[in-house]
Scaffold this motif. Sequence first.
Motif, PDB file in Angstrom:
ATOM      1  N   GLY A 202       0.816  -1.216   0.000  1.00 22.25           N
ATOM      2  CA  GLY A 202       0.000   0.000   0.000  1.00 22.25           C
ATOM      3  C   GLY A 202       0.847   1.262   0.000  1.00 22.25           C
ATOM      4  N   SER A 203       1.836   1.303   0.896  1.00 21.91           N
ATOM      5  CA  SER A 203       2.693   2.496   0.921  1.00 21.91           C
ATOM      6  C   SER A 203       3.571   2.560  -0.327  1.00 21.91           C
ATOM      7  CB  SER A 203       3.544   2.531   2.198  1.00 21.91           C
ATOM      8  OG  SER A 203       2.720   2.834   3.317  1.00 21.91           O
TER       9      SER A 203
ATOM     10  N   SER B  96       2.472   1.537  -3.270  1.00 16.87           N
ATOM     11  CA  SER B  96       1.567   2.000  -4.330  1.00 16.87           C
ATOM     12  C   SER B  96       1.420   3.519  -4.291  1.00 16.87           C
ATOM     13  CB  SER B  96       0.190   1.343  -4.193  1.00 16.87           C
ATOM     14  OG  SER B  96      -0.594   1.936  -3.157  1.00 16.87           O
ATOM     15  N   ALA B  97       1.481   4.076  -3.089  1.00 17.90           N
ATOM     16  CA  ALA B  97       1.373   5.539  -2.943  1.00 17.90           C
ATOM     17  C   ALA B  97       2.613   6.245  -3.470  1.00 17.90           C
ATOM     18  CB  ALA B  97       1.153   5.901  -1.473  1.00 17.90           C
ATOM     19  N   GLN B  98       3.682   5.484  -3.723  1.00 14.70           N
ATOM     20  CA  GLN B  98       4.955   6.078  -4.121  1.00 14.70           C
ATOM     21  C   GLN B  98       5.403   5.648  -5.514  1.00 14.70           C
ATOM     22  OE1 GLN B  98       7.666   6.701  -0.555  1.00 14.70           O
ATOM     23  NE2 GLN B  98       6.812   4.719  -0.051  1.00 14.70           N
ATOM     24  N   ALA B  99       4.582   4.850  -6.197  1.00 15.23           N
ATOM     25  CA  ALA B  99       4.968   4.345  -7.523  1.00 15.23           C
ATOM     26  C   ALA B  99       4.963   5.493  -8.522  1.00 15.23           C
ATOM     27  CB  ALA B  99       4.007   3.242  -7.956  1.00 15.23           C
TER      28      ALA B  99
ATOM     29  N   ASN C  84      12.191   3.934  -1.515  1.00 15.35           N
ATOM     30  CA  ASN C  84      10.828   4.023  -1.003  1.00 15.35           C
ATOM     31  C   ASN C  84      10.194   2.660  -0.784  1.00 15.35           C
ATOM     32  OD1 ASN C  84      11.142   6.752  -0.988  1.00 15.35           O
ATOM     33  ND2 ASN C  84      10.051   7.117  -2.904  1.00 15.35           N
TER      34      ASN C  84
ATOM     35  N   LEU D 213      11.414   1.955   2.639  1.00 18.59           N
ATOM     36  CA  LEU D 213      10.651   2.796   3.567  1.00 18.59           C
ATOM     37  C   LEU D 213       9.263   2.195   3.794  1.00 18.59           C
ATOM     38  CD1 LEU D 213      10.870   5.617   5.025  1.00 18.59           C
ATOM     39  CD2 LEU D 213       9.636   6.541   3.048  1.00 18.59           C
TER      40      LEU D 213
ATOM     41  N   PHE E 290       9.567  -0.641   6.209  1.00 16.25           N
ATOM     42  CA  PHE E 290       9.810  -0.166   7.587  1.00 16.25           C
ATOM     43  C   PHE E 290       8.535   0.408   8.195  1.00 16.25           C
ATOM     44  CE2 PHE E 290      14.419   0.687   6.135  1.00 16.25           C
ATOM     45  CZ  PHE E 290      14.798  -0.601   6.463  1.00 16.25           C
ATOM     46  N   LEU E 291       7.759   1.134   7.408  1.00 14.09           N
ATOM     47  CA  LEU E 291       6.486   1.670   7.894  1.00 14.09           C
ATOM     48  C   LEU E 291       5.530   0.532   8.246  1.00 14.09           C
ATOM     49  CD1 LEU E 291       6.034   4.648   5.389  1.00 14.09           C
ATOM     50  CD2 LEU E 291       6.236   4.857   7.875  1.00 14.09           C
TER      51      LEU E 291
ATOM     52  N   PHE F 106       1.895   0.686  10.151  1.00  8.20           N
ATOM     53  CA  PHE F 106       1.405   1.840   9.386  1.00  8.20           C
ATOM     54  C   PHE F 106       0.543   1.253   8.270  1.00  8.20           C
ATOM     55  CE2 PHE F 106       1.816   5.394   6.415  1.00  8.20           C
ATOM     56  CZ  PHE F 106       1.936   6.504   7.221  1.00  8.20           C
ATOM     57  N   ASP F 107      -0.759   1.458   8.353  1.00 12.30           N
ATOM     58  CA  ASP F 107      -1.641   0.653   7.506  1.00 12.30           C
ATOM     59  C   ASP F 107      -1.866   1.241   6.116  1.00 12.30           C
ATOM     60  OD1 ASP F 107      -3.691   2.555   7.659  1.00 12.30           O
ATOM     61  OD2 ASP F 107      -4.669   1.564   9.340  1.00 12.30           O
ATOM     62  N   GLY F 108      -2.534   0.456   5.298  1.00 11.75           N
ATOM     63  CA  GLY F 108      -2.814   0.859   3.921  1.00 11.75           C
ATOM     64  C   GLY F 108      -4.079   0.175   3.446  1.00 11.75           C
ATOM     65  N   PRO F 109      -4.446   0.374   2.194  1.00 13.81           N
ATOM     66  CA  PRO F 109      -5.683  -0.228   1.687  1.00 13.81           C
ATOM     67  C   PRO F 109      -5.578  -1.748   1.605  1.00 13.81           C
ATOM     68  CG  PRO F 109      -4.451   0.817  -0.097  1.00 13.81           C
ATOM     69  CD  PRO F 109      -3.733   1.169   1.168  1.00 13.81           C
TER      70      PRO F 109
ATOM     71  N   VAL G 145       9.639   6.010  12.041  1.00 14.57           N
ATOM     72  CA  VAL G 145      10.466   5.524  10.933  1.00 14.57           C
ATOM     73  C   VAL G 145      11.267   6.658  10.298  1.00 14.57           C
ATOM     74  CG1 VAL G 145      10.438   4.445   8.660  1.00 14.57           C
ATOM     75  CG2 VAL G 145       8.908   3.603  10.472  1.00 14.57           C
TER      76      VAL G 145
ATOM     77  N   SER H 156       3.251  10.971  -7.481  1.00 16.87           N
ATOM     78  CA  SER H 156       2.557   9.716  -7.180  1.00 16.87           C
ATOM     79  C   SER H 156       1.492   9.957  -6.123  1.00 16.87           C
ATOM     80  CB  SER H 156       3.538   8.655  -6.684  1.00 16.87           C
ATOM     81  OG  SER H 156       4.080   9.053  -5.434  1.00 16.87           O
TER      82      SER H 156
ATOM     83  N   THR I 282      -6.651   5.490   4.755  1.00 17.86           N
ATOM     84  CA  THR I 282      -5.606   4.673   5.389  1.00 17.86           C
ATOM     85  C   THR I 282      -4.373   5.561   5.625  1.00 17.86           C
ATOM     86  OG1 THR I 282      -4.319   3.929   3.460  1.00 17.86           O
ATOM     87  CG2 THR I 282      -6.392   2.765   3.926  1.00 17.86           C
ATOM     88  N   MET I 283      -3.460   5.026   6.425  1.00 15.26           N
ATOM     89  CA  MET I 283      -2.249   5.788   6.719  1.00 15.26           C
ATOM     90  C   MET I 283      -1.385   6.016   5.485  1.00 15.26           C
ATOM     91  SD  MET I 283      -1.219   4.136  10.400  1.00 15.26           S
ATOM     92  CE  MET I 283      -2.235   4.479  11.860  1.00 15.26           C
ATOM     93  N   SER I 284      -1.456   5.085   4.541  1.00 13.16           N
ATOM     94  CA  SER I 284      -0.531   5.201   3.410  1.00 13.16           C
ATOM     95  C   SER I 284      -0.834   6.407   2.531  1.00 13.16           C
ATOM     96  CB  SER I 284      -0.452   3.908   2.599  1.00 13.16           C
ATOM     97  OG  SER I 284      -1.691   3.580   2.061  1.00 13.16           O
TER      98      SER I 284
END
Lengths: 460, 460
Positions: free
Chosen positions: A190-191, A193-196, A218, A221, A224-225, A230-233, B62, B197, B205-207
């Motif tokens: 998820g994190s 995907s937010a950085q792709a 990333n 990162l 590590f999150l 640290f959640d995501g979808p 983090v 991105s 969500t957090m992401s």
Amino acid sequence: MTNTAIHPATDVSLSLAHFVQNCCWDDIPEVVRHEAKRSLLNYFSTALSACFDPTIERAARVYGRFSVGPQATVIGRGQRLDMLTAAALNTMAANVFDFDDTHIPTIIHPTAPVAPAVFAWSETQRTSGIELLLGFILGVEAECRIGNAVSPGHYARGWHITSTCGVFGSALATGKLLGLSAQQLVWALGSASAQASGLVETLGTMSKSVSMGNAARNGMLSAFLAQQDFDGPAQPLEGVRGFLNVTAETPDCQSIVSDLGVRWEILNNTYKPFPCGVVLNPVIEACLGLSQHPELMQQGLEAVERIELIGHPLLRQRTDRPHVTTGRESQVSAQHAVAVSLTRGKAGLAEFSDQAVSDTSLRALGAKVAFVDDASFAVEAATVKLHLRGGQRLEVAIDIARGARGKPLSDQDIENKVRTLCEYGGSGCNPEPLIDAVWSMDRAADVGQLMQCVVGSAKP
Amino acid sequence: MTNTAIHPATDVSLSLAHFVQNCCWDDIPEVVRHEAKRSLLNYFSTALSACFDPTIERAARVYGRFSVGPQATVIGRGQRLDMLTAAALNTMAANVFDFDDTHIPTIIHPTAPVAPAVFAWSETQRTSGIELLLGFILGVEAECRIGNAVSPGHYARGWHITSTCGVFGSALATGKLLGLSAQQLVWALGSASAQASGLVETLGTMSKSVSMGNAARNGMLSAFLAQQDFDGPAQPLEGVRGFLNVTAETPDCQSIVSDLGVRWEILNNTYKPFPCGVVLNPVIEACLGLSQHPELMQQGLEAVERIELIGHPLLRQRTDRPHVTTGRESQVSAQHAVAVSLTRGKAGLAEFSDQAVSDTSLRALGAKVAFVDDASFAVEAATVKLHLRGGQRLEVAIDIARGARGKPLSDQDIENKVRTLCEYGGSGCNPEPLIDAVWSMDRAADVGQLMQCVVGSAKP
């Protein structure tokens, strides 16, 4: 390795995460293990070749300002930076010349975003060679499968697929080394995907390297999150507004999870013998052969009146560039590649540098090139015909170029690539201990020590 | 401010860069300067409200590991980290509740990715208030114009537009403060384009906060790279495979450069009175009014049999959520918003928290809500009718909700938002010196000192 509560048809991200969580070394076939080592050797070769390239120099100047401490080796530069920064710079170096590996179905360069992440981590936390290889193989697997799912529309649209998919590979590879749960691995996706990110428009410029470095950095990162919950979808890949649907018209989501653990994408990896667009491989190979032809050696290149390149139309479409002004452009110029290969009998990085391009005699020889389209040719095949003064013709036909899937570089070829590129890069590293360490890395108890082989020294 | 050698029709990136390079404080109308200060006050209010939110806590754990030194203030946390990291965390905090500002044409939250970058920089290098405001205004201008060019398709496709466009705003704002040339600003846009991105799938969500933080952080990084002549494509925005064409079906490239310096996008900025989806603004305002109605105060909420919400169909489509389980969901639930506003006579962050949602009496009251679609209503209008036992009806109609473009929050309202949210966040900061400092910042010789007002203290 399957979980009956998961529905791969809908839970693509979760299924992939479960696979990564559960897969162990015994599940990895020997041929896959060996290909991973070949990929890593090739990775070190290209990273060592570019460690003092201007792109890396300028990036290191800025990134170095934000490095928290000497955690991990920046390849060849006699420099240690924090693991995120080292991973970013090593990814950039490995890929900056596009001389790194190529996953044929997607044209992803799979190793550059993943290997720097797992090696940087291994320098901060004792990691066995097996652990590192397993993380690396799984990261590459995920990245290439995600790439398959969005190909070919994704790249055609303008996404730099190695950057956009690489971040997922780095996230899962790092997450595997951290021992994340399947839920945490989904959050890492998820994190990620937010950085792709990464655009084809940036190719040929330094800014391409930013998205490449980010892919490794990333991804780490994101892992590590996720480790901090640290959640995501729930569906970062296959969700309605997830990565696959947003960046591809008709993504094949299922391809990400079909035959996991049975089919291994790293077996589709290939290594370049020349630092050029792959369609030029057969042309260069033919020209290198012709350069040694006794007749040509006797008459000299002045005798050449016309050079016919017979190949698939893609050869002309991608490489008909008679007027190049930079080394970077020359890597995709048939005229330059032909001229320099015939003239020097070599086709390494020095032959595709700014300096090489400034040799005007190559321009004159390149002007004699004529393309002949023949759709019956495969892209890995080409015929080069030299028409000499007095009507004589010399001809070399290549059916499958070296480096293609059907004719992979041998282990020895890759070792020699390491030796050549290591020397080219100017780090002063000795390639022999590195080569030995990579081949034997599945027996290493502390694989981070391997990075001692590529420390190098700061440029004088 | 125009350059005859540039063709705005084709050179969108370069024209924008020239505008940013050449624009000076005297070119900024007073109304724009004042709106910038209002945006910044609102920014500090939301960042202060969320400084100890779990998203920020986990991210700080983090990100803090990779901070090189105490260069810049992390708002409210009694913590200083390096400027890239501080900017990322402050962006996350400002936006995590979606209570920050909204640029109406695009629904971009314009301040969160830009303000943290310029303030972080101002703490490392003496910067006047005028310099900071100018950089901020230009960053917002660029970000919103790029957003206009890709709207509405970009967000509809699944791009989190504040994240994707915010990185350009941060890059140009930082680049302006660094005094970059127009060419360098184009390169900064190039490295920003490689990093753009953020996916709608991550909302809730957090992401989501990762791409928000990256927008500020990576925009700054892009400017620092450009300062080292780290190059990029000539047309990062308008190029065939540039940001606009890749992320939108039919981008309106011209809108980025039309009337630059004449039309100012920050004048389309709005501020939320309630931490909810903006379509709920008139409903909440009506319910707060009804909660004070003498008849209702006398009979009590038990007397309410039915609650009619009459409004534009979007109201129902976006907010008909009777069964919410988290504070986050309750921010877009008409049932919860109605019930909590009527019951408590307040609608602040505490009313849309996980704790508020756990109050089951609100569920019962919310179940009495009935939507009545009426397309003749504007989205900023709504009528709420309470049907009481015994047939009595109480009704409040709102034509234009507070906070809408036609009825902006007053300066006093924004000041009060700072006071309320500052207290909510638990940083222990005193809002009064902050409010004074922002209103007078164009007279500050060293605006970085303003951040002293928001240092706060580490959570006990």
